[in-house]
Enzyme design. Structure first.
Site, PDB file in Angstrom:
ATOM      1  N   HIS A 278       0.848  -1.197   0.000  1.00  0.00           N
ATOM      2  CA  HIS A 278       0.000   0.000   0.000  1.00  0.00           C
ATOM      3  C   HIS A 278       0.886   1.251   0.000  1.00  0.00           C
ATOM      4  CE1 HIS A 278      -3.283   2.730   1.423  1.00  0.00           C
ATOM      5  NE2 HIS A 278      -2.270   3.324   2.034  1.00  0.00           N
ATOM      6  N   GLU A 279       1.899   1.275   0.864  1.00  0.00           N
ATOM      7  CA  GLU A 279       2.810   2.426   0.919  1.00  0.00           C
ATOM      8  C   GLU A 279       3.594   2.562  -0.386  1.00  0.00           C
ATOM      9  OE1 GLU A 279       2.354   4.457   3.229  1.00  0.00           O
ATOM     10  OE2 GLU A 279       1.146   3.137   4.476  1.00  0.00           O
ATOM     11  N   HIS A 282       1.670   4.438  -2.982  1.00  0.00           N
ATOM     12  CA  HIS A 282       1.806   5.897  -2.889  1.00  0.00           C
ATOM     13  C   HIS A 282       3.038   6.376  -3.648  1.00  0.00           C
ATOM     14  CE1 HIS A 282      -1.490   6.658  -0.212  1.00  0.00           C
ATOM     15  NE2 HIS A 282      -1.021   5.891   0.751  1.00  0.00           N
ATOM     16  N   GLU A 358      -5.664   7.234  -1.122  1.00  0.00           N
ATOM     17  CA  GLU A 358      -5.572   6.044  -0.276  1.00  0.00           C
ATOM     18  C   GLU A 358      -6.315   4.863  -0.909  1.00  0.00           C
ATOM     19  OE1 GLU A 358      -3.742   5.653   2.328  1.00  0.00           O
ATOM     20  OE2 GLU A 358      -3.082   7.745   2.465  1.00  0.00           O
TER      21      GLU A 358
END
Length: 423
Positions: A278-279, A282, A358
């Site tokens: 997930h990070e 980004h 997100e």
């Protein structure tokens, strides 16, 4: 007139507080829609009865504190101006030094000190609340140390920004806001570059991930995503909180992916890999740089509105606020009040953009890991550790949530699971 304005301001704050108390405790409906009941997004399926009760209680009180805190800051600055305390701070500064720059620094320290004292009770209530509900594990001395670090970092930042802004006001009364914005671009980038290596270590210790087997897996994912990462960092948060988190910070060569040690202790490798992907999402989608661009764009309009509103307020209420000239340092509380109001007013937009990013990162993560079970269980554990509200009230979501609600996140993962199960 001054006394009447003060009474009206306090009365408006009390009415505002009562409205949000009624809204959060009596009006807002946080029950899950029927179609989500019994699904993996339903907190009743992964929280026990006590956890459900505590999450409801904690969320209501915490949300009320959020809505009370920012307007209380506005009230403080308004009272400082209304009762002439800003003028008093300026006189104290002038009596303490004959040098203009030192006078500005002394004025700022007085204003900052009184702001710290005024907001301390709400800050302490928030800390005490998190201790009561076993979210925080931080001792009072440790918490107080962090509060003082916040104070001095904020003071140091203001000591750089405020003299420059007021110098620009004197040089160009009509375009100071534009010149201030142009100077804010390199300053913002510089502060983001410093954040991971100078500011963050003041609060916690950061070090390379100790679990080298897990680090190898994470770096392999980073290589697959074409991310030039050499280390994953962990931070010792267990001495401060039971909550879990991971984040990306910094820009350029100082960009870091950081895991809290609470996350490492409570989640499995597969769950952590989902969070790390997930990070990485980004990073791959350049959300940090888009965030900077959006912030700078909004700050351009914001500074223009500050210029316009400040001049209007002084022309209309200058006598009552004890301000004769916007270029006078004693107008600083008005400047800070306007900035705070505009930031609060823009938060629905910035939160909406953040929630979109997100969601994109969640989709990137599940497409990379293809493990919906680990993804869903990780969000369930995050909910449990932070006593988060799965389905927050609308106004809370609009003004407070920069991440999608757990209902949105888990239901999206369930849809992915169902779609790929049928293939």
């Amino acid at each position: 007139m001054v006394r009447k304005m003060g009474v009206y301001a306090v009365l408006a704050y009390v009415i505002y507080g009562l409205f949000f108390y009624w809204y959060l405790f009596y009006f807002a409906n946080t029950k899950l829609p029927f179609e989500f009941q019994g699904t993996k997004a339903d907190p009743a399926t992964f929280l026990n009865g006590r956890e459900l009760m505590l999450s409801v209680e904690y969320s209501k009180i915490r949300n009320l504190l959020f809505f009370l805190s920012t307007p209380f800051e506005w009230l403080f600055y308004f009272v400082i101006l209304l009762f002439g305390l800003s003028k008093v701070f300026k006189q104290w500064a002038e009596n303490s030094s004959k040098y203009k720059l030192l006078q500005t620094g002394i004025y700022i320290i007085w204003l900052s000190f009184f702001a710290f004292l005024a907001t301390f009770p709400l800050s302490y209530i928030s800390y005490s609340l998190s201790k009561t509900y076993h979210i925080s594990t931080q001792t009072f001395p440790s918490w107080m140390k962090d509060e003082l670090i916040d104070f001095w970092i904020n003071y140091g930042t203001m000591l750089i920004i405020v003299p420059v802004v007021y110098w620009l006001m004197k040089k160009s009364t009509k375009r100071w806001w534009l010149y201030a914005w142009l100077l804010s671009i390199p300053f913002t980038l510089f502060m983001m570059f410093l954040q991971p290596v100078v500011i963050d270590p003041l609060y916690n210790d950061f070090y390379p991930l100790k679990n080298k087997e897990l680090e190898t897996k994470i770096l392999a994912m980073a290589t697959k995503a074409h991310i030039p990462a050499q280390h994953v960092f962990e931070v010792n948060m267990a001495e401060k909180t039971n909550a879990m988190n991971a984040y990306v910070t910094g820009i350029g060569s100082n960009a870091r992916i950081v895991l809290w040690d609470t996350t490492l202790d409570r989640l499995s490798d597969n769950q952590i890999l989902f969070i790390m992907s997930h990070e990485m999402g980004h990073y791959v989608e350049k959300h940090i740089y888009f965030g900077i661009a959006i912030y700078l764009l909004l700050s351009l309009f914001g500074l223009y509105f500050v210029y316009r509103i400040m001049n209007w307020a002084i022309n209309r209420f200058g006598k009552e606020l004890k301000i004769s000239d916007a270029r006078d340092i004693q107008s600083l509380p008005l400047l800070l009040l306007i900035i705070s109001v505009l930031m609060f007013a823009s938060s629905p937009l910035t939160n909406l953009i953040s929630r979109y990013e997100e969601t994109r990162a969640d989709r990137y993560a599940i497409n990379m890991t293809k493990n919906p079970e680990a993804a869903i269980s990780s969000f369930q554990e995050l909910t449990r550790s932070g006593l988060s509200q799965v389905n927050p009230p609308l106004l809370v979501k609009i003004f407070r949530y920069d991440h999608p609600s757990m209902l949105d996140r888990i239901s999206m993962l369930e849809e992915y699971e169902i779609q790929h199960r049928t293939k």
